[in-house]
Design a protein around this motif. Structure first.
Motif, short mmCIF file in Angstrom:
data_model
loop_
_atom_site.label_atom_id
_atom_site.label_comp_id
_atom_site.label_asym_id
_atom_site.label_seq_id
_atom_site.Cartn_x
_atom_site.Cartn_y
_atom_site.Cartn_z
N VAL A 38 29.82 47.39 34.56
CA VAL A 38 30.50 46.39 35.11
C VAL A 38 30.72 45.48 34.30
O VAL A 38 29.76 44.65 34.28
CB VAL A 38 29.83 46.27 36.73
N VAL A 39 31.88 45.33 33.95
CA VAL A 39 32.46 44.18 32.94
C VAL A 39 33.21 43.13 33.75
O VAL A 39 34.29 43.50 34.16
CB VAL A 39 32.99 44.70 31.83
N GLY A 40 32.69 42.01 33.62
CA GLY A 40 33.62 40.82 34.07
C GLY A 40 34.12 40.20 33.11
O GLY A 40 33.78 39.83 31.99
N LEU A 41 35.50 40.29 33.41
CA LEU A 41 36.62 39.56 32.45
C LEU A 41 36.85 38.22 32.92
O LEU A 41 37.43 38.09 34.25
CB LEU A 41 37.74 40.69 32.26
N ILE A 42 36.62 37.08 32.25
CA ILE A 42 36.85 35.84 32.82
C ILE A 42 37.67 35.07 31.89
O ILE A 42 37.63 35.34 30.69
CB ILE A 42 35.23 34.98 33.08
N GLY A 43 38.26 34.01 32.36
CA GLY A 43 39.28 33.23 31.56
C GLY A 43 40.07 32.13 32.71
O GLY A 43 40.22 32.78 33.67
N GLU A 44 40.60 31.23 32.08
CA GLU A 44 41.34 30.38 32.89
C GLU A 44 42.74 31.29 32.78
O GLU A 44 43.02 31.84 32.22
CB GLU A 44 41.55 29.07 32.23
N ASN A 45 43.60 30.33 33.84
CA ASN A 45 44.86 31.13 34.11
C ASN A 45 45.58 30.95 32.57
O ASN A 45 45.44 29.63 32.13
CB ASN A 45 45.55 30.35 35.29
N GLY A 46 46.21 31.90 32.24
CA GLY A 46 47.05 31.49 30.94
C GLY A 46 46.04 32.31 29.72
O GLY A 46 46.37 31.93 28.76
N ALA A 47 44.88 32.78 29.89
CA ALA A 47 43.70 33.07 28.84
C ALA A 47 44.34 34.02 28.49
O ALA A 47 43.89 34.61 27.36
CB ALA A 47 42.58 33.15 29.48
N GLY A 48 45.08 35.12 29.14
CA GLY A 48 45.64 36.33 28.43
C GLY A 48 45.05 37.60 29.32
O GLY A 48 45.30 38.69 28.96
N LYS A 49 44.31 37.33 30.42
CA LYS A 49 43.77 38.43 31.37
C LYS A 49 45.02 39.19 31.78
O LYS A 49 44.85 40.44 31.79
CB LYS A 49 42.94 37.84 32.56
N SER A 50 45.79 38.57 32.28
CA SER A 50 46.88 39.45 33.08
C SER A 50 47.57 40.30 32.03
O SER A 50 47.95 41.59 32.32
CB SER A 50 47.99 38.82 33.76
N THR A 51 48.14 39.72 30.91
CA THR A 51 48.75 40.44 29.74
C THR A 51 47.79 41.70 29.35
O THR A 51 48.13 42.98 29.32
CB THR A 51 49.15 39.70 28.61
N LEU A 52 46.48 41.52 29.13
CA LEU A 52 45.43 42.60 29.02
C LEU A 52 45.45 43.73 30.02
O LEU A 52 45.57 44.80 29.75
CB LEU A 52 44.10 42.04 28.66
N MET A 53 45.72 43.21 31.22
CA MET A 53 45.89 44.20 32.26
C MET A 53 47.01 44.99 32.19
O MET A 53 47.13 46.30 32.46
CB MET A 53 45.81 43.48 33.67
N LYS A 54 48.05 44.36 31.78
CA LYS A 54 49.36 45.11 31.79
C LYS A 54 49.32 46.17 30.64
O LYS A 54 49.89 47.18 30.80
CB LYS A 54 50.44 44.13 31.44
N VAL A 55 48.32 45.74 29.43
CA VAL A 55 48.39 46.86 28.39
C VAL A 55 47.54 47.88 28.98
O VAL A 55 47.85 49.28 28.80
CB VAL A 55 47.67 46.33 27.29
N LEU A 56 46.48 47.90 29.68
CA LEU A 56 45.56 48.68 30.35
C LEU A 56 46.20 49.52 31.25
O LEU A 56 45.97 50.81 31.27
CB LEU A 56 44.20 48.07 31.08
N SER A 57 47.38 48.95 32.14
CA SER A 57 47.66 49.80 33.08
C SER A 57 49.04 50.66 32.49
O SER A 57 49.73 51.28 33.14
CB SER A 57 48.32 48.81 34.25
N GLY A 58 49.44 50.27 31.16
CA GLY A 58 50.42 51.03 30.67
C GLY A 58 51.82 50.38 30.95
O GLY A 58 52.81 50.82 30.60
N ALA A 59 51.88 49.21 31.43
CA ALA A 59 52.99 48.41 31.96
C ALA A 59 53.64 47.86 30.55
O ALA A 59 54.83 47.75 30.41
CB ALA A 59 52.89 47.27 32.96
N VAL A 60 52.96 47.49 29.55
CA VAL A 60 53.36 46.71 28.43
C VAL A 60 52.76 47.55 27.28
O VAL A 60 51.46 47.77 27.27
CB VAL A 60 53.35 45.29 28.21
N ALA A 61 53.42 47.48 26.12
CA ALA A 61 52.78 48.19 24.84
C ALA A 61 52.34 47.00 23.93
O ALA A 61 53.27 46.14 23.91
CB ALA A 61 53.67 49.14 24.34
N PRO A 62 51.27 46.92 23.33
CA PRO A 62 50.85 45.95 22.49
C PRO A 62 51.80 45.96 21.26
O PRO A 62 52.08 47.13 20.93
CB PRO A 62 49.42 46.39 22.10
N ASP A 63 51.93 44.82 20.56
CA ASP A 63 52.52 44.68 19.41
C ASP A 63 51.63 45.55 18.17
O ASP A 63 52.26 45.95 17.13
CB ASP A 63 53.07 43.46 19.30
N GLU A 64 50.36 45.09 18.21
CA GLU A 64 49.50 45.60 17.19
C GLU A 64 48.31 45.94 18.05
O GLU A 64 47.77 45.48 19.06
CB GLU A 64 49.12 44.31 16.04
#
Length: 501
Positions: A38-64
């Protein structure tokens, strides 16, 4: 539920970078997770959590960067591959199909069919969904219409949908933001059960006590970068806050000294449409922070709506500053000095497509008008003053409200009402879905308003928040006030005893 997939997941994100025009959302971020963690992912709004979730869900592809799933290197995930490999994501923003029932929502796209013509096998589908709802302790059934579900029930519906694929990795983005204490406890128990069965859980929440309770490891992001990790023995609230914001937040719930004056709002035998059989007596004083808590369905929001004139009162009365008022509409409530910051800021508190400036000035157009026209300079001055006073983080007041973080959106809603100089502010779940830094700012603003003599009626399901900010707590149970607790009586146990009696 059907049996869990037998093979534990192994997922590694290595050096993930994602750049948008004018902003680096993720910069060389790495994260690993294995079955049973059970990994807790923390960070303030704008820290990058939502973008990382989009990468994990396949919604966006990483640039690198590289994604390694079960030992296989992939350049990017796709939504189809994510589901095939047993990865399920519960989004913070709820998007149910309100015209369908619960079963149709849970199994959308994975319906069970029978016969040569492929008709839906409704009985089999409901039989699959029912045990998942039971696992979550849901109060609704497979046949219930989603249109009739509360916000909390919709949250459980989203979780049920994710569990229906028998996930190997379950990603939970603010899953308890709409849940009460008892529902949250049940979900945390479910997380433990899934983890024990080998399911990996990536748990994103601003409620750090929940991460402290269930996480085996913590990963922190700050400004789109890895900010550090914590192993189980090192997970504390203070340690997590230091990683998130790079400094200590001392005295998070610090209460400023202020006098509590005469009653500004008194409910005398008030009866709402939701619970007409119960007469409510309640008193809010000038300079007081009175928290209203209880389980979902207890009638807290319904009471707020009645006070603010959204829903009609069916009995009893309201007194403001000792004088009787017939509050039968929202304009009458505003004229009486009452304002409401709603629970769902996106649909009820903001015009998302409008600018920050337009949202702040929206309720003040009468006072900002000259000869029937809005004074642009006065509007700009009001919005700028609000931006500075509430520390609204934006480069331009012309920016659309939809583009802001949850914490800044909440500040805009507050700014709109504070411009009216209200005597009474009702705040319904004011820190739902906002980060720890923004929460601290909202709490400081509450204390400043109380010091100015404003009466604050705060509806909250977050027990830590309720105990931390309140002068008094009124606990609702099934449409009535079950009891009121003074500051020296505030414990989770005392509150829960009243809430469930």
């Amino acid at each position: 539920m059907t049996g869990m997939r037998t093979k534990d997941i192994a997922l590694d994100l290595v050096g993930i970078t994602k750049v948008y025009p004018g902003a680096v959302a993720l910069n060389n971020v790495s994260l690993s997770i294995r079955g049973g963690e059970v990994v807790g992912l923390i960070g303030e709004n704008g820290a990058g959590k939502s973008t990382l979730m989009k990468v994990l869900s396949g919604a966006v592809a990483p640039d690198e960067g590289r994604i390694i799933l079960d030992g296989e290197a992939v350049t990017a995930l796709t939504p189809a591959r994510v589901q095939e490999r047993g990865i399920a994501l519960v989004h913070q923003e709820l998007n149910p199909f309100s015209n369908l029932d619960v079963t149709a929502n849970v199994l959308l796209g994975r319906e069970i069919r029978r016969g040569r013509f492929g008709f839906l096998d409704q009985a089999s589908m409901e039989a699959k969904v029912a045990p998942i709802l039971a696992l979550l302790g849901a109060r609704f059934g497979p046949r219930d219409a989603v249109a009739n579900l509360s916000l909390a029930d919709q949250q459980l519906l989203e979780i049920a949908r994710a569990l229906s694929i028998d996930p190997r990795l379950l990603i939970l983005d603010e899953p308890t933001s709409s849940l009460t204490l008892s529902e949250t406890r049940r979900l945390l128990d479910v997380i433990r059960e899934l983890s024990a069965a080998g399911v990996a859980i990536l748990f994103i929440t601003h409620r750090l006590a929940e991460i402290e309770d269930v996480a085996t490891r913590v990963v922190a992001l700050r400004d789109g970068c890895n900010a550090g990790n914590l192993e189980r023995h090192a997970i504390t609230k203070d340690a997590m806050i230091r990683l998130m914001i790079g400094r200590d937040v001392s005295q998070f719930y610090e209460k400023a000294a202020h006098d509590i004056g005469m009653p500004v709002l008194e409910l005398k035998g008030l009866r709402t449409q939701a619970y007409p059989q119960h007469a409510i007596d309640l008193c809010l004083r000038a300079g007081e922070v009175l928290c209203l808590t209880g389980l979902v369905g207890a009638g807290r929001t319904e009471l707020a709506r009645a006070i603010f004139g959204i829903d009609p009162v069916v009995g009893g009365g309201i007194e403001i500053d000792g004088r009787s008022h017939q509050v039968q509409s929202v304009p009458e409530a505003i004229a009486a000095g009452i304002c409401l910051v709603p629970e769902d800021r996106k649909t009820e508190g903001l015009f998302l497509d409008f600018s920050i400036l337009e949202n702040i000035a929206m309720a003040s157009h009468v006072s900002l008008s000259r000869t029937g026209f809005v004074d642009d300079a006065a509007e700009q001055s009001l919005a700028e003053m609000s931006r500075q006073k509430l520390n609204i983080k934006t480069a331009s007041l012309q920016r659309a409200a939809a583009e802001m973080s949850g914490g800044n959106q909440q500040k805009v809603v507050l700014a709109k009402w504070l411009a009216m100089k209200p005597r009474i502010i009702i705040l319904d779940e004011p820190t739902r879905g906002i980060d720890v830094g923004a929460k601290a700012e909202v709490y400081r603003l509450m204390q400043a308003l109380a010091a100015e003599g404003v009466g604050l009626l705060v509806i909250s399901s977050d027990m830590e928040e309720v105990i931390g900010i309140s002068d008094r707590v009124a606990v609702m149970c099934r449409g009535r006030i079950a009891g009121t607790l003074g500051r020296d009586q505030l414990t989770e146990e005392n509150i829960l005893q009243l809430a469930v009696e």
